[in-house]
Design an enzyme around this catalytic site. Structure first.
Site, PDB file in Angstrom:
ATOM      1  N   GLY A   1       2.498   2.442  10.729  1.00 54.22           N
ATOM      2  CA  GLY A   1       3.434   3.547  10.538  1.00 54.22           C
ATOM      3  C   GLY A   1       4.119   3.995  11.817  1.00 54.22           C
ATOM      4  O   GLY A   1       4.754   5.044  11.856  1.00 54.22           O
TER       5      GLY A   1
ATOM      6  N   GLU B   1      -6.769   4.702   7.981  1.00 54.15           N
ATOM      7  CA  GLU B   1      -6.533   6.136   7.775  1.00 54.15           C
ATOM      8  C   GLU B   1      -7.786   6.796   7.220  1.00 54.15           C
ATOM      9  O   GLU B   1      -8.084   7.964   7.518  1.00 54.15           O
ATOM     10  CB  GLU B   1      -5.327   6.341   6.847  1.00 54.15           C
TER      11      GLU B   1
ATOM     12  N   ASN C   1       0.869  -1.185   0.000  1.00 56.10           N
ATOM     13  CA  ASN C   1       0.000   0.000   0.000  1.00 56.10           C
ATOM     14  C   ASN C   1       0.903   1.232   0.000  1.00 56.10           C
ATOM     15  O   ASN C   1       1.494   1.567   1.021  1.00 56.10           O
ATOM     16  CB  ASN C   1      -0.883  -0.056   1.258  1.00 56.10           C
TER      17      ASN C   1
ATOM     18  N   GLU D   1      -5.289  -4.863  10.667  1.00 63.28           N
ATOM     19  CA  GLU D   1      -4.245  -3.857  10.879  1.00 63.28           C
ATOM     20  C   GLU D   1      -4.529  -3.085  12.161  1.00 63.28           C
ATOM     21  O   GLU D   1      -5.355  -2.167  12.163  1.00 63.28           O
ATOM     22  CB  GLU D   1      -4.213  -2.868   9.709  1.00 63.28           C
TER      23      GLU D   1
ATOM     24  N   LYS E   1       0.106   4.246  -0.240  1.00 60.10           N
ATOM     25  CA  LYS E   1      -0.545   5.418   0.367  1.00 60.10           C
ATOM     26  C   LYS E   1      -0.369   6.635  -0.546  1.00 60.10           C
ATOM     27  O   LYS E   1      -0.369   6.497  -1.761  1.00 60.10           O
ATOM     28  CB  LYS E   1      -0.021   5.650   1.787  1.00 60.10           C
TER      29      LYS E   1
ATOM     30  N   SER F   1       3.476  -1.973  10.315  1.00 58.82           N
ATOM     31  CA  SER F   1       4.924  -1.996  10.510  1.00 58.82           C
ATOM     32  C   SER F   1       5.564  -3.348  10.190  1.00 58.82           C
ATOM     33  O   SER F   1       6.525  -3.757  10.843  1.00 58.82           O
ATOM     34  CB  SER F   1       5.290  -1.546  11.926  1.00 58.82           C
TER      35      SER F   1
ATOM     36  N   HIS G   1      -9.595   1.241   4.937  1.00 63.74           N
ATOM     37  CA  HIS G   1      -8.293   1.419   5.597  1.00 63.74           C
ATOM     38  C   HIS G   1      -8.468   2.365   6.793  1.00 63.74           C
ATOM     39  O   HIS G   1      -9.227   3.327   6.732  1.00 63.74           O
ATOM     40  CB  HIS G   1      -7.255   1.985   4.615  1.00 63.74           C
TER      41      HIS G   1
HETATM   42  P1  PGA Z   1       2.824   0.395   7.621  1.00 59.64           P
HETATM   43  O1  PGA Z   1       1.345   0.574   7.011  1.00 59.64           O
HETATM   44  O2  PGA Z   1       3.364  -0.902   7.076  1.00 59.64           O
HETATM   45  O3  PGA Z   1       3.579   1.590   7.153  1.00 59.64           O
HETATM   46  O4  PGA Z   1       2.665   0.338   9.097  1.00 59.64           O
HETATM   47  C1  PGA Z   1       0.490  -0.518   6.796  1.00 59.64           C
HETATM   48  C2  PGA Z   1      -0.826  -0.035   6.229  1.00 59.64           C
HETATM   49  O5  PGA Z   1      -1.339   0.992   6.681  1.00 59.64           O
HETATM   50  O6  PGA Z   1      -1.404  -0.652   5.309  1.00 59.64           O
END
Ligand code: PGA
Length: 251
Positions: free
Chosen positions: A173, A97, A9, A167, A11, A212, A95
């Site tokens: 992140g 976010e 992803n 997640e 983003k 992460s 997601h």
């Molecule tokens: P990250 O994000 O691996 O940077 O923690 C995962 C995601 O949000 O899909």
């Protein structure tokens, strides 16, 4: 046997130049045949990535789609049917976010899931608890609720053509990863939730872990019985790191 899936992803990252570089790196990767690999660039770059990865066994997906399947008057949105037309095979829905920053609710997530599926896209439904919810001991309840919002509306069989990504919001992140045991506990609960309604769906549905994931912790996570691959954010922006994660899913 469930075929592992590793999806990157990207983003809201990238420029034409950095995307070109990442494509070069991805083209050089040896992707294990037993692992399904996908990348999800910002929509602007989907075509560039598709063209750049032609002939490579890496699929391209999107990070979001409109609530309605077909094109129409909806300024700024992209219809699932347009994603299919562009060459996408899958799309993230819900997601965290989008849930937390943009206020996307279960009801909208469910509509996007249905709209995507009706066009032949595979929806990747993202679920996960916040740190506050985990500390309050509500992890399983929160995740079950996010899943039920879709199962109750569309039926369990909708997951015969979908993927789930667990997640934990606190691990995205942040560099904090759920331990393999913490992740496995939630993945097993998700599978049990499907099992209560359909043994067939429970056995077949792929449940990815995200938050992460990096080359250094991927093998341990993917070694858990109910973790069928990963949804990779930050680490998917580095082709070599992403490749190592893909190989970990194959072992
Ligand atoms: P990250 O994000 O691996 O940077 O923690 C995962 C995601 O949000 O899909």
């Amino acid at each position: 046997m469930r075929r592992p899936l590793v999806a990157g992803n990207w983003k809201m990252h990238g420029t034409r130049a950095s995307v070109a570089e990442l494509i070069e790196g991805l083209r050089r990767l040896e992707v294990p045949a037993e692992v399904e690999v996908a990348v999800m660039p910002p929509c602007l770059y989907i075509n560039q990535v598709l063209v750049g990865l032609e002939g490579k066994a890496i699929a391209v997906g999107a990070q979001n789609c409109a609530l309605e399947p077909m094109q129409g008057a909806l300024t700024g949105e992209i219809a699932p049917s347009q994603l299919v037309d562009a060459g996408c095979g899958m799309v993230l829905v819900g997601h965290s976010e989008r849930r937390t920053i943009l206020g996307e609710r279960d009801e909208q997530v469910c509509r996007k899931f249905a709209a995507a599926q009706s066009c032949g896209l595979v929806p990747v439904l993202c679920v996960g608890e916040t740190l506050e919810e985990r500390q309050a001991g509500r992890t399983l309840e929160v995740v079950a609720g996010q899943l039920d919002a879709v199962i109750d509306e569309l039926g369990v069989d909708a997951f015969a053509r979908a993927v789930v990504a667990y997640e934990p919001v606190w691990a995205i992140g942040t560099g904090l990863t759920a331990s393999p045991q913490q992740a496995q506990e939630v993945h097993a609960a998700i599978r049990a939730q499907f099992q209560a309604q359909s043994a067939e769906v429970a056995q077949a549905v792929r449940i990815l872990y995200g938050g992460s994931v990096k080359a250094a912790n991927a093998a341990e996570l993917f070694g858990m019985p109910d973790i069928d691959g990963g949804l990779i954010g930050g680490a998917s922006l580095n082709a070599d790191e992403f490749g190592a994660i893909c190989r970990a899913a194959g072992n």
